[in-house]
Design a protein around this motif. Structure first.
Motif, PDB file in Angstrom:
ATOM      1  N   SER A  42       0.805  -1.230   0.000  1.00  0.00           N
ATOM      2  CA  SER A  42       0.000   0.000   0.000  1.00  0.00           C
ATOM      3  C   SER A  42       0.832   1.270   0.000  1.00  0.00           C
ATOM      4  O   SER A  42       0.309   2.352   0.253  1.00  0.00           O
ATOM      5  CB  SER A  42      -0.938   0.016   1.223  1.00  0.00           C
ATOM      6  N   GLY A  43       2.134   1.139  -0.288  1.00  0.00           N
ATOM      7  CA  GLY A  43       3.001   2.316  -0.291  1.00  0.00           C
ATOM      8  C   GLY A  43       3.966   2.312  -1.453  1.00  0.00           C
ATOM      9  O   GLY A  43       4.087   1.324  -2.194  1.00  0.00           O
ATOM     10  N   GLY A  44       4.680   3.426  -1.599  1.00  0.00           N
ATOM     11  CA  GLY A  44       5.534   3.626  -2.753  1.00  0.00           C
ATOM     12  C   GLY A  44       6.912   3.018  -2.691  1.00  0.00           C
ATOM     13  O   GLY A  44       7.567   2.857  -3.726  1.00  0.00           O
ATOM     14  N   PHE A  45       7.389   2.682  -1.488  1.00  0.00           N
ATOM     15  CA  PHE A  45       8.735   2.141  -1.375  1.00  0.00           C
ATOM     16  C   PHE A  45       8.670   0.618  -1.440  1.00  0.00           C
ATOM     17  O   PHE A  45       8.984  -0.107  -0.487  1.00  0.00           O
ATOM     18  CB  PHE A  45       9.405   2.654  -0.106  1.00  0.00           C
ATOM     19  N   ALA A  46       8.211   0.158  -2.589  1.00  0.00           N
ATOM     20  CA  ALA A  46       8.010  -1.254  -2.875  1.00  0.00           C
ATOM     21  C   ALA A  46       8.060  -1.433  -4.381  1.00  0.00           C
ATOM     22  O   ALA A  46       8.049  -0.459  -5.145  1.00  0.00           O
ATOM     23  CB  ALA A  46       6.665  -1.728  -2.324  1.00  0.00           C
ATOM     24  N   THR A  47       8.111  -2.669  -4.822  1.00  0.00           N
ATOM     25  CA  THR A  47       8.113  -2.923  -6.261  1.00  0.00           C
ATOM     26  C   THR A  47       6.707  -2.866  -6.837  1.00  0.00           C
ATOM     27  O   THR A  47       6.530  -2.618  -8.040  1.00  0.00           O
ATOM     28  CB  THR A  47       8.716  -4.302  -6.577  1.00  0.00           C
ATOM     29  N   HIS A  48       5.677  -3.104  -6.006  1.00  0.00           N
ATOM     30  CA  HIS A  48       4.303  -3.135  -6.459  1.00  0.00           C
ATOM     31  C   HIS A  48       3.384  -2.463  -5.450  1.00  0.00           C
ATOM     32  O   HIS A  48       3.704  -2.356  -4.265  1.00  0.00           O
ATOM     33  CB  HIS A  48       3.823  -4.582  -6.674  1.00  0.00           C
ATOM     34  N   CYS A  49       2.234  -2.012  -5.948  1.00  0.00           N
ATOM     35  CA  CYS A  49       1.207  -1.440  -5.079  1.00  0.00           C
ATOM     36  C   CYS A  49      -0.151  -1.957  -5.555  1.00  0.00           C
ATOM     37  O   CYS A  49      -0.408  -2.041  -6.766  1.00  0.00           O
ATOM     38  CB  CYS A  49       1.224   0.086  -5.145  1.00  0.00           C
ATOM     39  N   LEU A  50      -1.000  -2.331  -4.610  1.00  0.00           N
ATOM     40  CA  LEU A  50      -2.354  -2.777  -4.927  1.00  0.00           C
ATOM     41  C   LEU A  50      -3.316  -1.612  -4.704  1.00  0.00           C
ATOM     42  O   LEU A  50      -3.475  -1.129  -3.588  1.00  0.00           O
ATOM     43  CB  LEU A  50      -2.759  -3.954  -4.037  1.00  0.00           C
TER      44      LEU A  50
END
Length: 361
Positions: A132-140
């Motif tokens: 649920s955040g931007g510091f990841a490879t994916h967001c749902l």
């Protein structure tokens, strides 16, 4: 990279190193979208959270100034907020929150204050929100998210702040009303302030004045439409003298500094409007002279976040003016996601308007 797994950096508590996290890439429900994040910028509010200046749920994935490409599209989604067809591979941005249009707050025009609000970059991963955040490879993206297709012609670093910085200023100017031919005074020459300068000029402001404590930022503000700049060390009387009888019709405060907000009220002319967007964390109380407000018939309006329509306005602004104003130069450094701790150190140094996390590979 494993195409079935998403990775992220988890925030636990202030000043603690981010933790590596891995989870399965979900299949979206009919009204959801899985996004492969391509770029995220570190917002000042991310710094406020990480360095303990404000409280935020944890453990969580911070970051909300995000753009990305659609990886998986829910079966019921065929178009974006504006009705443009969208599909896998399209570059998108989205409002920093998801909401139900049936919520009473949404029905009166302030969906960002819906009690069931879901805010990207501000959710605990323990509440069924692992991506649920931007510091990841994916967001749902949940149902109720306002999604906008954006042009690939925009540089990632200038596009990522759309759903925070520029949308907030679009909302502030909406509250200010018609500013064509009017004078605008902007307190703060950070990202919000620069956006306020350029957007005000584009919608017809006669003059845009900017006040900041940082002389380098003041010099830069002229590249973003500022007519004249003033040091925050000047008194209100000094500033009035420098205005050469030009009146201030609208003040936009992006600083959240009580003295700046007080000064803005003092400098407004009869019937002026003050828009406050910077006071989003604890600060000393603002001392306003009520007699000044009454006798000068001043309006004070606050804005926290924005409406989806404001984000649409911001996207149109940047699409038409990104060659005119050097927003792409405001990202001072870029880091890969694996070096997020270093990126936050650089962002907190105060040397840069934004730090970018680049995952477009």
């Amino acid at each position: 990279m494993n195409n079935t797994k998403a990775t992220a950096k988890i925030f636990h508590k202030p000043n603690q190193a981010f933790e590596d996290f891995e989870t399965n890439i979900p299949n979206p429900a009919a009204d959801e979208i899985v996004v492969k994040i391509t770029y995220t910028t570190i917002c000042t509010s991310d710094l406020h959270t990480y360095y303990g200046r404000r409280n935020s749920p944890s453990p969580s994935i911070l970051g909300h100034e995000i753009i990305g490409k659609i990886a998986k599209l829910g079966d019921s989604i065929t178009s974006d907020y504006n009705g443009q067809p969208i599909g896998e591979g399209d570059l998108i941005t989205w409002s920093v929150y998801a909401f139900s249009p049936e919520n009473p707050m949404a029905k009166i025009g302030i969906p960002q204050k819906s009690p069931d609000l879901f805010k990207y970059g501000h959710q605990s991963i323990l509440n069924g929100s692992p991506l649920s955040g931007g510091f990841a490879t994916h967001c749902l993206l949940r149902g109720g998210s306002s999604v906008f297709k954006i042009s690939n012609k925009l540089v990632p670093g200038e596009a990522a702040p759309l759903n925070c910085t520029h949308a907030t200023i679009a909302g502030a100017l909406r509250l200010a009303g018609d500013i064509n031919g009017k004078n605008v005074l902007v307190f703060g020459a950070g990202m919000l302030g620069l956006s306020a300068c350029s957007m005000s000029r584009e919608i017809g402001a006669k003059n845009v004045y900017t006040i900041d404590i940082n002389n380098d930022r003041l010099k830069n503000a002229t590249s973003f439409g500022a007519t004249e700049t003033f040091s925050a060390s000047l008194s209100d009387l000094d500033i009035e003298n420098k205005l050469n009888n030009e009146k201030i019709d609208v003040v936009i405060d992006t600083t959240g500094n009580p003295k700046a907000m007080e000064s803005g009220i003092n400098l407004l002319s009869l019937g002026g409007i003050a828009i406050w967007v910077g006071a989003v964390y604890n600060a000393p109380k603002t001392q306003i002279n009520a007699e000044t407000v009454v006798r000068k018939i001043i309006s004070i309006k606050g804005l926290h976040n924005y409406t989806p329509t404001d984000l649409g306005t911001a996207i149109n602004f940047l699409a038409s003016c990104h060659h005119k104003y050097p927003f792409k130069k405001l990202v001072g450094k870029e880091f890969p996601l694996k070096k997020l701790d270093e990126a936050f150190e650089a962002a907190n140094s105060g040397k840069y308007y934004r730090i970018g996390i680049n995952q477009d590979n």
